[in-house]
Design a protein around this motif. Structure first.
Motif, PDB file in Angstrom:
ATOM      1  N   THR A  88       0.810  -1.226   0.000  1.00 12.77           N
ATOM      2  CA  THR A  88       0.000   0.000   0.000  1.00 12.77           C
ATOM      3  C   THR A  88       0.838   1.269   0.000  1.00 12.77           C
ATOM      4  OG1 THR A  88      -0.176  -0.178   2.427  1.00 12.77           O
ATOM      5  CG2 THR A  88      -1.967  -1.103   1.122  1.00 12.77           C
ATOM      6  N   ASP A 119       6.012   1.362  -2.597  1.00 16.09           N
ATOM      7  CA  ASP A 119       4.838   0.622  -3.044  1.00 16.09           C
ATOM      8  C   ASP A 119       5.261  -0.509  -3.978  1.00 16.09           C
ATOM      9  OD1 ASP A 119       2.490   0.074  -5.008  1.00 16.09           O
ATOM     10  OD2 ASP A 119       1.570   1.151  -3.348  1.00 16.09           O
ATOM     11  N   LYS A 252     -19.308  -5.547  -7.111  1.00 13.59           N
ATOM     12  CA  LYS A 252     -17.924  -5.827  -6.723  1.00 13.59           C
ATOM     13  C   LYS A 252     -17.319  -6.848  -7.687  1.00 13.59           C
ATOM     14  CE  LYS A 252     -18.749  -5.170  -1.733  1.00 13.59           C
ATOM     15  NZ  LYS A 252     -17.898  -3.977  -1.548  1.00 13.59           N
ATOM     16  N   ASP A 320      -3.764  -2.701 -14.104  1.00 16.01           N
ATOM     17  CA  ASP A 320      -3.778  -2.337 -12.682  1.00 16.01           C
ATOM     18  C   ASP A 320      -2.802  -3.219 -11.920  1.00 16.01           C
ATOM     19  OD1 ASP A 320      -4.269  -1.619 -10.092  1.00 16.01           O
ATOM     20  OD2 ASP A 320      -6.436  -1.966 -10.160  1.00 16.01           O
ATOM     21  N   THR A 322      -1.831  -2.885  -8.772  1.00 16.26           N
ATOM     22  CA  THR A 322      -2.035  -2.878  -7.324  1.00 16.26           C
ATOM     23  C   THR A 322      -2.043  -4.307  -6.794  1.00 16.26           C
ATOM     24  OG1 THR A 322      -3.422  -0.906  -7.558  1.00 16.26           O
ATOM     25  CG2 THR A 322      -3.553  -2.101  -5.467  1.00 16.26           C
ATOM     26  N   ALA A 326      -4.282  -5.545  -1.370  1.00 17.35           N
ATOM     27  CA  ALA A 326      -4.689  -4.133  -1.304  1.00 17.35           C
ATOM     28  C   ALA A 326      -6.011  -3.923  -2.029  1.00 17.35           C
ATOM     29  CB  ALA A 326      -3.598  -3.250  -1.907  1.00 17.35           C
ATOM     30  N   LYS A 327      -6.222  -4.656  -3.100  1.00 17.20           N
ATOM     31  CA  LYS A 327      -7.496  -4.557  -3.816  1.00 17.20           C
ATOM     32  C   LYS A 327      -8.647  -5.064  -2.951  1.00 17.20           C
ATOM     33  CE  LYS A 327      -5.666  -4.998  -8.530  1.00 17.20           C
ATOM     34  NZ  LYS A 327      -5.573  -5.869  -9.731  1.00 17.20           N
ATOM     35  N   LYS A 329      -8.622  -5.180   0.284  1.00 18.06           N
ATOM     36  CA  LYS A 329      -8.750  -4.228   1.383  1.00 18.06           C
ATOM     37  C   LYS A 329      -9.571  -3.011   0.980  1.00 18.06           C
ATOM     38  CE  LYS A 329      -5.962  -1.782   4.853  1.00 18.06           C
ATOM     39  NZ  LYS A 329      -4.586  -1.520   5.358  1.00 18.06           N
ATOM     40  N   SER A 330      -9.508  -2.632  -0.290  1.00 17.56           N
ATOM     41  CA  SER A 330     -10.250  -1.460  -0.766  1.00 17.56           C
ATOM     42  C   SER A 330     -11.758  -1.665  -0.721  1.00 17.56           C
ATOM     43  CB  SER A 330      -9.832  -1.139  -2.208  1.00 17.56           C
ATOM     44  OG  SER A 330     -10.383  -2.084  -3.129  1.00 17.56           O
ATOM     45  N   SER A 332     -13.442  -3.285  -3.077  1.00 15.09           N
ATOM     46  CA  SER A 332     -13.960  -3.458  -4.437  1.00 15.09           C
ATOM     47  C   SER A 332     -13.838  -4.897  -4.930  1.00 15.09           C
ATOM     48  CB  SER A 332     -13.221  -2.522  -5.403  1.00 15.09           C
ATOM     49  OG  SER A 332     -13.426  -1.172  -5.038  1.00 15.09           O
ATOM     50  N   CYS A 352      -5.574  -7.804   4.210  1.00 17.27           N
ATOM     51  CA  CYS A 352      -6.819  -7.433   3.536  1.00 17.27           C
ATOM     52  C   CYS A 352      -7.716  -6.549   4.392  1.00 17.27           C
ATOM     53  CB  CYS A 352      -7.585  -8.688   3.117  1.00 17.27           C
ATOM     54  SG  CYS A 352      -6.741  -9.646   1.835  1.00 17.27           S
ATOM     55  N   ASN A 431      -7.591   0.025   9.193  1.00 17.18           N
ATOM     56  CA  ASN A 431      -7.863   1.156   8.295  1.00 17.18           C
ATOM     57  C   ASN A 431      -7.076   2.412   8.640  1.00 17.18           C
ATOM     58  OD1 ASN A 431      -9.840  -0.234   6.690  1.00 17.18           O
ATOM     59  ND2 ASN A 431     -11.246  -0.080   8.425  1.00 17.18           N
TER      60      ASN A 431
END
Length: 548
Positions: A88, A119, A252, A320, A322, A326-327, A329-330, A332, A352, A431
């Motif tokens: 992240t 990152d 999602k 992408d 990322t 991290a994805k 965790k977002s 989405s 996550c 978070n």
């Protein structure tokens, strides 16, 4: 630089020469005399070893004292920079952690030590630029960057140059088994030290957020448990879960897919650290084969294609970069694939930012390069190799340094529970945490520090046992291929893969056509010759080590 090191080590070299001149005369006067001679020889060898260790400790202590004296005169401490990545980006609390780290290492090492965290999406390119441009990087992880590539590009220092490793890294030699250290040799040269981790992996763990499984009413308890205690699933089970998740949460993406289906989803051995020539049956055969022409790859390509056609994957998957955790965790994405091990549920849940269920869809496997996949290395151009190697040694042995590196500061980032495990500090969670790198498996030795809440205190021993009891170990374990004579061929193959491979892996092209295009490009780039060179080197290694 070498002259400077040589002068520092001259006295120890002279001492070693004096010690090596001592010996005992042989005797043939009978079994008792031979036994006595052996005992005396062993005692003398042990004494010599102790004397050598003491000399090394004295030199290490003197180096620290000299740096402290210099800092007292100049008012400035020499700095050593350690570079690695997380998923992240640069943690918000990194400056604070570095300040605490320096306060400690000024006292213990006579140095300022700075963590540089990049990152993951940018780490490879950023490190290449820094290492080639002369920007200060002293110790760095070769994960993403590549161990062989780092060596071939001249980024790495020979750790044993002028006896430095013996003199300043005794702690590493105590913590890491010699055969694991030797597995990091390339062409007989030690360029890096392996992180102490799960060298074995449980291939193919599908990780899904518990909240999403609750949302579809999925009963995990109906599945049997694997030897590691995770629910054991089949691909039919996973496809059923994915279908229900997609129907329940159409806004999602079901899976954060990445180009890791062979690394994390199979027991294919990527000989030499790349997949341009592999062992498809590593437990039983040393035959180099083309994985991209195999049924294993075809099955994965078809699976990804089916998922993409069903709408489970992001249409930005090709661009992408990322990290998958991290994805998730977002918020989405709901699922990802990884490798699991003892304690992995705690690790991936932390990464996550939510409780994750780990479905075990694979088997335990230890590849030829599992130990040497991403060693920690010292920059060839580091200003003070002695100081840098002393820091590298401390990363494996000093619990205070490793705690700061892994977890941050007590009371601000974490707190210690009554049972000795740790959790977030008061008011801190996944978070808003200012320091939680989420790459414990990358750290030099996370087992000299705390374990996270939910993990057993003997996690380090469990990981060690997991390694020792791995069901499928490659016959090529410990083989490291020096591909420097084939660097241009590798580049051509990598370019060919980058052009045609990802669209197949991410399911954006019909598998039969996509694989045919990829195969044609790889063949044109010299795949057969590259594989033949691997086979020749592997055969020579196997003969030398008596492996059939």
């Amino acid at each position: 630089m070498k002259k400077k090191i040589a002068s520092l080590l001259l006295s120890a070299t002279t001492a070693a020469m004096v010690l090596s001149g001592c010996g005992s005369a042989a005797t043939e006067t009978g079994e008792q005399d031979q036994s006595q001679e052996k005992t005396e020889s062993e005692d003398k060898a042990e004494t010599t070893s102790e004397d050598t260790d003491a000399a090394s400790e004295d030199k290490a202590a003197q180096a620290i004292a000299d740096r402290k004296a210099e800092a007292e005169k100049s008012g400035t401490y020499q700095k050593v920079v350690i570079s690695f990545f997380d998923w992240t980006g640069r943690p918000a609390g990194l400056d604070r952690v570095n300040e605490a780290l320096c306060a400690y290492t000024e006292e213990t090492l006579g140095l300022d030590v700075e963590l540089q965290i990049i990152d993951s999406a940018a780490y490879g390119d950023d490190m290449k630029l820094m290492l080639s441009s002369g920007e200060q990087v002293d110790i760095f992880s070769t994960c993403i960057l590549g161990y062989s590539s780092s060596i071939n590009n001249g980024y790495t220092l020979d750790l044993e140059e002028n006896g430095m490793f013996d003199d300043y890294c005794g702690g590493i030699k105590e913590k890491v088994r010699q055969d694991y250290i030797d597995a990091c040799r390339v062409g007989g040269v030690l360029y890096g030290t392996p992180p102490i981790k799960d060298y074995a992996i449980e291939t193919c763990a599908v990780c899904v957020g518990q909240e999403y499984l609750d949302g579809i009413g999925y009963d995990v308890s109906k599945l049997p448990l694997s030897d590691l205690g995770y629910p054991k699933a089949t691909w039919d089970d996973i496809n059923e879960i994915y279908s229900q998740l997609h129907a329940k949460y159409p806004d999602k993406y079901v899976m954060a897919i990445q180009d890791n289906e062979l690394t994390q989803g199979s027991s294919v051995d990527n000989i030499g650290g790349d997949y341009f020539g592999t062992l498809l049956d590593p437990q039983n055969s040393l035959k180099i084969e083309d994985v991209y022409a195999s049924d294993i790859f075809k099955e994965w390509a078809q699976r990804a294609y089916d998922w993409n056609q069903a709408g489970y994957l992001s249409q930005d998957a090709l661009t992408d970069t990322t990290g998958a955790s991290a994805k998730v965790k977002s918020g989405s994405y709901m699922a990802m694939m990884a490798c699991c091990k003892p304690g992995y549920k705690t690790q991936i849940s932390g990464e996550c930012g939510r409780d994750m269920v780990v479905f075990d869809v694979g088997e335990s496997f230890m590849s030829s390069s599992s130990i040497s996949s991403f060693p920690w290395c010292v920059n060839q151009n580091t200003e003070d190799p002695v100081a840098t190697l002393q820091v590298l040694n401390a990363l494996y042995t000093d619990s205070t340094i490793e705690t700061l590196m892994c977890w941050g500061q007590e009371g601000k980032d974490f707190q210690v529970n009554s049972d000795g495990t740790i959790t977030y500090a008061d008011g801190v969670d996944a978070n808003n945490s200012e320091y939680y790198p989420n790459v414990l498996w990358l750290m030099p030795n996370p087992y000299v520090t705390y374990v996270w809440q939910g993990d057993p205190l003997d996690l380090g021993q469990q990981i060690s046992d997991f390694n020792d009891n791995c069901a499928c170990k490659s016959k090529a374990l410990g083989f490291t291929w020096d591909n420097s004579d084939y660097a241009s061929e590798y580049t051509a193959l990598k370019n060919a893969y980058d052009e045609f491979g990802p669209s197949v892996v991410y399911g954006f092209v019909e598998p039969e056509k996509g694989i045919a295009d990829l195969e044609n490009a790889l063949k044109a780039a010299g795949l057969d010759d590259y594989m033949a060179a691997k086979q020749e080197a592997l055969d020579a290694w196997a003969k030398e080590n008596g492996i059939n």
